[in-house]
Enzyme design. Sequence first.
Site, PDB file in Angstrom:
ATOM      1  N   SER A 168       0.843  -1.197   0.000  1.00 17.69           N
ATOM      2  CA  SER A 168       0.000   0.000   0.000  1.00 17.69           C
ATOM      3  C   SER A 168       0.876   1.244   0.000  1.00 17.69           C
ATOM      4  CB  SER A 168      -0.888   0.021   1.250  1.00 17.69           C
ATOM      5  OG  SER A 168      -0.113   0.302   2.415  1.00 17.69           O
ATOM      6  N   ASP A 169       0.376   2.324  -0.615  1.00 19.77           N
ATOM      7  CA  ASP A 169       0.972   3.615  -0.320  1.00 19.77           C
ATOM      8  C   ASP A 169       0.754   3.844   1.176  1.00 19.77           C
ATOM      9  OD1 ASP A 169       2.149   6.092  -0.453  1.00 19.77           O
ATOM     10  OD2 ASP A 169       0.992   6.772  -2.177  1.00 19.77           O
ATOM     11  N   TRP A 170       1.582   4.680   1.776  1.00 18.60           N
ATOM     12  CA  TRP A 170       1.570   4.820   3.225  1.00 18.60           C
ATOM     13  C   TRP A 170       0.229   5.385   3.705  1.00 18.60           C
ATOM     14  CZ3 TRP A 170       5.190   2.237   1.587  1.00 18.60           C
ATOM     15  CH2 TRP A 170       6.298   1.835   2.343  1.00 18.60           C
TER      16      TRP A 170
ATOM     17  N   ALA B  65      -2.727   3.964   2.744  1.00 16.99           N
ATOM     18  CA  ALA B  65      -3.736   3.800   1.691  1.00 16.99           C
ATOM     19  C   ALA B  65      -4.705   2.652   1.949  1.00 16.99           C
ATOM     20  CB  ALA B  65      -3.050   3.579   0.339  1.00 16.99           C
TER      21      ALA B  65
END
Length: 752
Positions: free
Chosen positions: A230-232, A234
């Site tokens: 995941s993006d941080w 997300a």
Amino acid sequence: MTVQEKIAKLISEMTLEEKAALCSGQGPWHTQAIQRLGLPAMLVTDGPHGVRLAEKPETLEWNNRPATCFPTNAAVASSWDPQLVKEIGQALAAECKEMGVHVLLGPGINLKRSPLGGRNFEYYSEDPYLTGQMGTAFVQGLQERGVGASLKHFAANNQEFERMTIDAHIDERTLREIYLSGFEQVVKEAKPWTVMCAYNRINGVYGSENSYLLTDILREEWGFEGFVVSDWGATEDRVVGLKAGLDLEMPGPAPANDRRIVEAVQRGELDEAVLDETVRRYLTVLFQALEGQKTKEPVDWDAHHALARRAAAESMVLLKNYDQTLPLQIDQLEELAVIGHFAMTPRFQGGGSSKVNPRRLDIPLEEIRAAAAPAVRVTYAPGYLESGEADPQLIAEAVDNARRASVAVVFAGLPDRIESEGYDRPHINLPENQVQLIEAVARVQPRTVVVLNNGSAVAMTPWIGSVPAVLEAWLPGQAGGGAIADILFGKVNPSGRLAETFPMTLRDNPSYLNFPGENGVVRYGEGLFVGYRYYDKKGIRPLFPFGYGLSYTKFAYEGLELSCQELKDTDSLTVSLTVTNVGEVAGKEVVQLYVRPHQSRLVRPEKELKAFAKVYLEPGQAKQVQLQLQPRDFAYYDPAYRDWVVEEGDYDILVAKSAAETVLSAAVHIEATRQWRRPLTRDSSIKDWMNDEKGRQVLQSVLPPEQLEMFMSSDSELAAMFSAMPIKKLVSFSQGRLTEEHLEQMIAAANS
């Protein structure tokens, strides 16, 4: 025991809780370790133009270790040199290994849909092919030296406005041809260890939960074998995300989500085999990363600085050079006026998560003085305040210096407060105090050079007509000051070409009416027509076109040859031509190849970039350039077939210096070996049925001859009206002669 056998054994020995724990990190930058099984944590950190590693990676602090700050992706894309990008990737791998980093979070390859995008400096281009080529080179350079890449942000992360919740509405064809194509190239050709999902929704579904993207396309179609992170921040519903294909949640730890995973398995909501597969993907990358760390060499920081300087110079684009104002000739200068706050306090990188703590920093003013010494006196005036406030006294001082000098060099651009991750730009203008400065200096100094530092397109119409030379230097990294001096004094011949279109005004941009969206939704209303595709189709002249850039020499093109004039839709095509340096200095030319279909069943751009090559030539030297085209280069994506379609017909092969300047062309005919026949339905028009061989035969068997004759007429107003009618309406207009049962039989017969 093979690695996969070892992984299978480890999974069999794990508890359910341990498996779930591997689905999230143990801190901001570390993955989970399982000491009982001898499994260490991996260290990941931000990129992509430098290693942004915190001094204390167990925290989210922004106090980072020194590292080489290379030019941003917006800059290096303008080099049009994949080999150079690969070298940067190799250098970054060495620095990662020096710091114990296993995975670098980059490259960012989302497309530049609008010049307002706050993160555009991290992205390569408006064109998916150029983006894919650059991204592939970066990943290959990084991973062949034992450090993993994280391809990001998957997908349609094209703005900062409401980036964590915005719903990007994109039709399937646009998604495939424009916004996924670059990702597809990199995944298939470079095989990144990881892919990072985007924050945003795509057609109603968060990137972290989008099984269509993460599983159907990424894994099943493209063959991606790594893990998705995941993006941080997300992650939304962790169990839904895990089912969809999101393997690793960052940052961690996330004990509540780990517990949800365990409970979902215990309830039978989540098949443990799905969890096992996630763990297997994670462990595969972990073992690759541990293997990569076994070989380390001391980092040659001086060599990396030299590479950063060469990369910056290769990426700079000479936009205007009236009357050969550049390069500056030292023997013709007595005094040189350097003007602008950025000359002393350079803007060399963007803001946000990719901000690097540079080991060194070249100051443009100092580099210019060193290059001009001892023959030329160099003066300096700041000219403007970075805050944007106008200061008449600063402008007056700059004007006085410019009036006395032989040449004035004005440094202008976008400050951090305008361009950064986290927010989009409100407009594409330079700060007003900089515009006032440029205009004031140009009034007293006819030989004014403007050097720009920015991460995406800026407007220049208020002032560009009054200055003879403009150098787009981008955000050029820690060695950018030296690279600017190299270009100004002719030590390096500029060879950068724009990787994005510079519009006259913002309203000319194709996304103007649909950016950044409203009520939680952004509609990609321009469809396929992003960047130069739009300007071509609309016949709009931009300020500077995609692929544009000047040189201190001139190049001639001749001898275009195709390996064949006719080919099947399964064949490749070789395009050959000769490029000659007809000027007086050595230089590099970027040969661009575009494909233009003569006709198409679906709407298509006028032309699309499909190959390019950068060629170095001494004065008078000629080289043959060969470019390859594959069947996919002639295709479009047809949602009706859920496949890429190469239509039979003629295509132009265009060799160009930019999207607006074709220099050679030839035509090729493609024979289709696969027939693309759309099934006929109740909603297909009578015209569709008449144009289909089987459909026409069915109609001939059920309709009176006079009615068929009317439908086939080309000059009847009644025929035109009825031909556009869906076939199902014949039931109503046949006065009972044609029933619903007859219609179903007709459809079955036509599609049999």
